[in-house]
Design an enzyme around this catalytic site. Structure first.
Site, PDB file in Angstrom:
ATOM      1  N   HIS A  87      -4.535  -0.507   5.930  1.00  0.00           N
ATOM      2  CA  HIS A  87      -4.064   0.293   7.074  1.00  0.00           C
ATOM      3  C   HIS A  87      -4.990   0.207   8.275  1.00  0.00           C
ATOM      4  CE1 HIS A  87      -6.838   3.031   5.097  1.00  0.00           C
ATOM      5  NE2 HIS A  87      -5.974   3.393   4.176  1.00  0.00           N
ATOM      6  N   HIS A 123       1.576   5.387  -1.718  1.00  0.00           N
ATOM      7  CA  HIS A 123       1.228   6.559  -2.535  1.00  0.00           C
ATOM      8  C   HIS A 123       2.515   7.113  -3.136  1.00  0.00           C
ATOM      9  CE1 HIS A 123      -2.901   6.814  -0.934  1.00  0.00           C
ATOM     10  NE2 HIS A 123      -2.349   6.287   0.139  1.00  0.00           N
ATOM     11  N   LYS A 176      -9.280  -0.293  -5.921  1.00  0.00           N
ATOM     12  CA  LYS A 176      -9.294   0.406  -4.640  1.00  0.00           C
ATOM     13  C   LYS A 176     -10.632   1.086  -4.382  1.00  0.00           C
ATOM     14  CE  LYS A 176      -7.872   2.235  -0.831  1.00  0.00           C
ATOM     15  NZ  LYS A 176      -6.701   2.925  -0.341  1.00  0.00           N
ATOM     16  N   ASP A 195       1.453   2.647   3.592  1.00  0.00           N
ATOM     17  CA  ASP A 195       0.612   3.837   3.395  1.00  0.00           C
ATOM     18  C   ASP A 195       1.458   5.108   3.402  1.00  0.00           C
ATOM     19  OD1 ASP A 195      -1.663   5.244   2.793  1.00  0.00           O
ATOM     20  OD2 ASP A 195      -2.450   5.267   4.833  1.00  0.00           O
ATOM     21  N   HIS A 215       0.869  -1.207   0.000  1.00  0.00           N
ATOM     22  CA  HIS A 215       0.000   0.000   0.000  1.00  0.00           C
ATOM     23  C   HIS A 215       0.888   1.235   0.000  1.00  0.00           C
ATOM     24  CE1 HIS A 215      -3.812   2.200   1.291  1.00  0.00           C
ATOM     25  NE2 HIS A 215      -2.879   3.126   1.183  1.00  0.00           N
ATOM     26  N   HIS A 266     -10.412   1.268   1.698  1.00  0.00           N
ATOM     27  CA  HIS A 266     -10.202   2.286   2.731  1.00  0.00           C
ATOM     28  C   HIS A 266     -11.404   2.158   3.670  1.00  0.00           C
ATOM     29  CE1 HIS A 266      -8.623   6.141   4.395  1.00  0.00           C
ATOM     30  NE2 HIS A 266      -9.829   6.089   4.923  1.00  0.00           N
TER      31      HIS A 266
END
Ligand code: DOR
Ligand code: ZN
Length: 348
Positions: free
Chosen positions: A177, A18, A102, A250, A16, A139
């Site tokens: 997360h 970004h 996602k 994350d 995971h 999420h």
């Protein structure tokens, strides 16, 4: 005299991550590619990555920005919206572009405005994903503004995740997360199709760390860190050896100015310190013998991919925490554990 304790583990993957785009992508890629073999790349760009063509273009930009010699594979995801076409998702999967889809509840977090507003809109996509074996990454926070921010994950698990898992038993689902005892318990009790990623920061901080004695914007992320009992439950889950739990940093960079602001962005940039932080947590739990499975084996097994052949070493030796990272154009990132001392150092 014996030297410091050294662990050699298979090269980890980040399930995971970004990476952003442009100058930010170029600023953050090296810290990840130095340590991780693959990463699941989040699609919450502006505009979000909602189809195969956009994911191919984004993957090409990531590959073009790789540091020389880096052996790193970005695994792409599709941002699920109310209008996502099941055929498009299946096409991207068949082309080897999408590793997962996602789900952001609309309004739950950064760039989630295009997320899902009504659950019935995504049932056809979920059914197709179940059929073709394409995982759903969630999420897991209820976006209803009436729900207290500290309760949003537990409420989501109860109200939403429970029916997704019940109605699509063959669907692979990752609760991303996790931050709560409830999230960890749900995943531990569910079958092998349900897994969770755990971040380094949620293993190390509780809500006091970012709210008591002064507000620390660089420790603000979503889902927010919870009470100490939740942090301890996450540590037990990570260190339990249960293959349903695996590494997902994350890591979510935002310029310092956007964090230190009247309305600071959510996201902790942890790529430079993540592995040392996981090692600290597993050492505290007396579970260093389970660190490799959490970092490098459980994730690939869940996704049906081989573990990495390459290795890296972790040495129990104090090392300086990361320094601020400059972004072209003048912005700066303040990584997790910036200026602190880390108990472990990471090498090849
Ligand atoms: O803290 C977060 N930051 N949580 C998310 O879900 C998104 C992420 C981001 O993109 O900045
Ligand atoms: Zn994220």
């Amino acid at each position: 005299m014996a030297g410091p304790l050294t662990l050699r583990i298979r090269r980890p993957d980040d399930w995971h991550l970004h990476l952003r785009d442009g100058a930010m992508l170029r600023a953050v890629l090296p810290a990840t590619t130095a340590r991780f073999g693959r990463a699941i790349v989040m699609p919450n760009l502006t505009p979000p990555v909602t189809d195969t063509a956009a994911a191919v273009a984004y993957r090409d930009r990531i590959l073009a920005a790789l540091p020389a010699g880096a052996a790193f594979v970005p695994l792409m995801t599709c941002y699920l919206t109310d209008r996502t076409d099941p055929d498009e998702v299946a096409h991207g999967h068949a082309q080897g572009v999408f590793t997962a889809v996602k789900l952001y509840p609309a309004g739950a977090t950064t760039n989630s405005a295009f997320g899902v507003t009504a659950w019935e809109n995504i049932r056809p996509v979920l059914a197709r994903m179940e059929k073709i074996g394409l995982p759903l990454l969630v999420h897991g926070e209820e976006a209803d503004p009436a729900i207290d921010i500290f309760d949003r994950e537990a409420v989501f698990v109860e109200r939403v995740l429970s029916w997704i898992v019940r109605d699509y038993p063959g669907l692979k689902v990752v609760l991303e997360h996790i931050t709560t005892e409830e999230g960890a318990a749900f995943v531990a009790a569910a079958g092998p199709n349900v897994a969770a990623t755990i971040t380094p920061h949620h293993l190390l901080i509780n809500r006091n760390h970012f709210l008591a004695g002064g507000i620390r914007p660089h420790l603000y992320c979503l889902p927010v860190a919870k009470r100490e009992r939740h942090r301890l439950a996450l540590r037990r889950a990570a260190a339990s050896g249960d293959p349903s739990f695996f590494l997902g940093t994350d890591s979510a960079p935002h310029p310092r100015a956007d964090k230190e602001s009247d309305c600071g962005c959510a996201g902790i940039y942890n790529a430079p310190s993540a592995l040392a932080c996981y090692a600290e947590a597993f050492e505290d739990e007396g579970a260093l013998d389970r660190l490799e499975a959490f970092c490098s084996l459980n994730g690939p097994a869940f996704y049906g991919l081989p573990a990495n052949e390459a290795t890296l070493t972790l040495t129990r030796r104090d090392s300086p925490g990361p320094s601020p990272v400059a972004v072209e154009g003048g912005a700066e990132l303040c990584p997790f554990r910036c200026g602190e001392t880390l108990r472990w150092s990471v090498g090849d």
